[in-house]
Write an enzyme that holds these catalytic residues in place. Structure first.
Site, PDB file in Angstrom:
ATOM      1  N   HIS A 183     -49.340 -19.128 -26.617  1.00  0.00           N
ATOM      2  CA  HIS A 183     -49.875 -20.799 -26.057  1.00  0.00           C
ATOM      3  C   HIS A 183     -49.120 -22.330 -27.323  1.00  0.00           C
ATOM      4  O   HIS A 183     -50.076 -22.448 -27.610  1.00  0.00           O
ATOM      5  CB  HIS A 183     -51.370 -20.861 -26.926  1.00  0.00           C
TER       6      HIS A 183
ATOM      7  N   ASN B  91     -51.167 -29.663 -37.575  1.00  0.00           N
ATOM      8  CA  ASN B  91     -50.662 -29.162 -39.287  1.00  0.00           C
ATOM      9  C   ASN B  91     -49.517 -27.824 -39.166  1.00  0.00           C
ATOM     10  O   ASN B  91     -50.345 -26.975 -39.128  1.00  0.00           O
ATOM     11  CB  ASN B  91     -51.534 -29.110 -40.526  1.00  0.00           C
TER      12      ASN B  91
ATOM     13  N   HIS C  83     -47.925 -32.751 -32.161  1.00  0.00           N
ATOM     14  CA  HIS C  83     -49.194 -32.896 -32.011  1.00  0.00           C
ATOM     15  C   HIS C  83     -49.555 -32.215 -29.729  1.00  0.00           C
ATOM     16  O   HIS C  83     -48.824 -32.051 -29.435  1.00  0.00           O
ATOM     17  CB  HIS C  83     -49.770 -34.137 -32.057  1.00  0.00           C
TER      18      HIS C  83
END
Length: 529
Positions: free
Chosen positions: A281, A423, A529
């Site tokens: 993923h 994070n 991100h």
């Protein structure tokens, strides 16, 4: 005008002459008259076909080194005239303009010229002017004119004519027009983006994005989403340029994850030794270097064997038989490597669903390029994160300086952290990840998750203690509080690498000193991100 239209006259002017003689033969079967220019006319004559030079039609010779040859009313009038408009037909008659029913044009090889790093002036000379103008004219008048811009459409054109007595249907011409405008748009995008690069302009007033369909996909991230894969022609080694040796067609998620895996493993130069990255993923669940490729794979696998199941494996060196045999022991979706030897290929041949991709090389992790992401009603562009930190860039901020082994593992973990969703917290030991915390809303949670994964793997491997004992930790951004660092210390980490820059840096440094940790600051963060 939506009726079938006969093709009596074709204007053919192509830079890429592959398939030209087969096309000419098919058109000649239907008695089509050929108009042409320069090298295309010469190639057609050499193949035995009668050709009328465009200069004979226009009454003007090709001039200015071929820059001016088709920019003429007798060409554009022949393409743009509406066949069912009496005024247009009268103008054609009055000015001696003949109808052009088929335009076959492929453009000067601008993209290929740029790709080979040609000088500025050579790139400019390969900007086609007459070609796009004719393509746009013919595509606009698709009610009466067929336009072909890709060599792969030659067979479809001939099949259409053969099945319909030398004519083309309106629906067929509409589809050709769609392809034609896509081609000119992509061409202009390539030129515009090249100018932006040449001018070192990161944010031009208008930014174009273009691609060429490489593969239609069964669906996107989920079965109810439509999807397709386009390539942009930049030829950066990776999933877009790879050759698939075996296995099912790649899915949307396969492509996304394989790209992430190969970009990560490319951080590790083959000359410095074998490296392996296992992705699930779009996040790494194990990364390692090793004495051999098989060793690197096993060490990466041991970081998180559970997540590695059904994952993507990227290698920085040619896949060999020993490594292939190890990989074949579990279910893997995709393996991507610069090359694969015959023994490895034979081993994977028994795994019919396993996709094996070879790229011929690795991308340069330091090369500059742009990334793009779509948001509602807009596009976000940014430079690719090609930031790198060397040993001399590190700033020691604790009382204890890191050891040489810790420094080695810090730099290793830092390269991995760049490819982990924020994070991001990475535990590493002996140039292998031993815990990965990714994509959490708080940094301390990423620190805890990574440590817990290490505990779980220690139990699975029958180890007496978690592999985070004696490890180093990399954080993609600063610790906003000391709690994340304290959690890492409690998990057994002995050294920390992080960007720094928090208003609480002093508090974090003090917490490291209290626990005897070594800490270095990079001054660079790697949000992803």
């Amino acid at each position: 005008m939506t009726a079938a239209q006969p093709i009596r006259t074709a204007l053919i002017s192509v830079s890429d002459k592959s398939g030209l003689t087969d096309l000419a033969a098919g058109l000649a079967r239907h008695g089509v008259r050929f108009l042409s220019t320069g090298g295309t006319a010469k190639a057609l004559r050499e193949a035995g076909y009668e050709v009328t030079d465009v200069s004979e039609v226009t009454g003007f010779p090709e001039m200015m080194d071929g820059r001016v040859k088709t920019l003429h009313p007798k060409v554009h009038g022949g393409l743009l005239a509406l066949r069912d408009n009496a005024d247009h037909l009268a103008a054609m008659e009055a000015h001696g303009i003949g109808a052009i029913d088929l335009l076959v044009v492929n453009l000067y090889p601008f993209e290929a010229t740029v790709a080979k790093n040609a000088p500025y002036d050579e790139c400019v000379e390969n900007i086609d002017i007459g070609g796009p103008a004719m393509i746009r004219a013919a595509a606009k008048n698709h009610a009466g004119v067929a336009v072909v811009v890709d060599t792969e459409d030659y067979p479809a054109l001939l099949a259409e004519m053969d099945s319909a007595g030398g004519t083309t249907s309106f629906e067929f011409r509409k589809r050709l027009a769609l392809t034609a405008y896509g081609r000119t748009a992509a061409y202009d995008a390539a030129v515009s983006n090249w100018f932006a690069q040449a001018l070192e302009e990161p944010a031009p007033r208008r930014r174009a994005v273009a691609g060429y369909l490489a593969q239609t996909l069964r669906y996107g991230e989920n079965p109810h989403q439509e999807a397709a894969f386009y390539v942009d022609g930049t030829n950066r080694p990776g999933v877009a340029t790879a050759y698939q040796l075996q296995g099912k067609a790649l899915s949307y998620n396969n492509i996304n994850d394989t790209d992430a895996a190969f970009e990560l493993v490319s951080e590790f130069s083959p000359e410095q030794g074998p490296a392996c990255a296992i992705i699930k993923h779009a996040n790494p669940c194990g990364v390692a270097t090793g004495a051999t490729l098989a060793d690197a794979y096993e060490r990466a696998f041991d970081c998180d064997r559970t997540s590695a199941f059904g994952g993507i494996i990227a290698l920085n060196q040619a896949l060999d038989g020993a490594t292939a045999a190890k990989i074949a022991e579990i279910f893997t979706e995709v393996v991507i490597a610069p090359e694969a030897d015959e023994e490895a290929r034979a081993i994977f041949a028994a795994k019919k669903n396993l996709r094996l991709l070879v790229t011929g090389g690795l991308p340069d992790p330091k090369a500059a390029s742009m990334t793009v992401r779509q948001v509602s009603s807009g596009l976000l562009f940014q430079g690719k994160d090609n930031g790198h930190i060397a040993l001399g860039d590190l700033k020691v901020v604790t009382k204890r300086a890191p050891t040489q082994d810790e420094l080695r593992d810090m730099l290793f973990a830092w390269r991995v952290a760049k490819h982990v969703k924020s994070n991001a917290v990475i535990y590493a030991k002996d140039s292998a990840t031993v815990g990965v915390g990714a994509g959490q809303m708080s940094r301390v949670d990423s620190t805890r998750i990574a440590a817990r994964k290490s505990q779980d793997m220690a139990e699975a491997l029958g180890l007496s203690e978690p592999t985070t004992k004696g490890s180093v930790v990399a954080s993609d951004a600063f610790f906003p509080f000391a709690d994340g660092l304290i959690t890492a210390a409690e998990a057994g980490a002995t050294a920390i690498i992080q960007p720094g820059g928090s208003i609480r840096d002093d508090e974090v440094i003090a917490a490291a000193d209290e626990r005897g940790l070594a800490m270095v600051l990079t001054g660079m963060r790697h949000f992803r991100h």
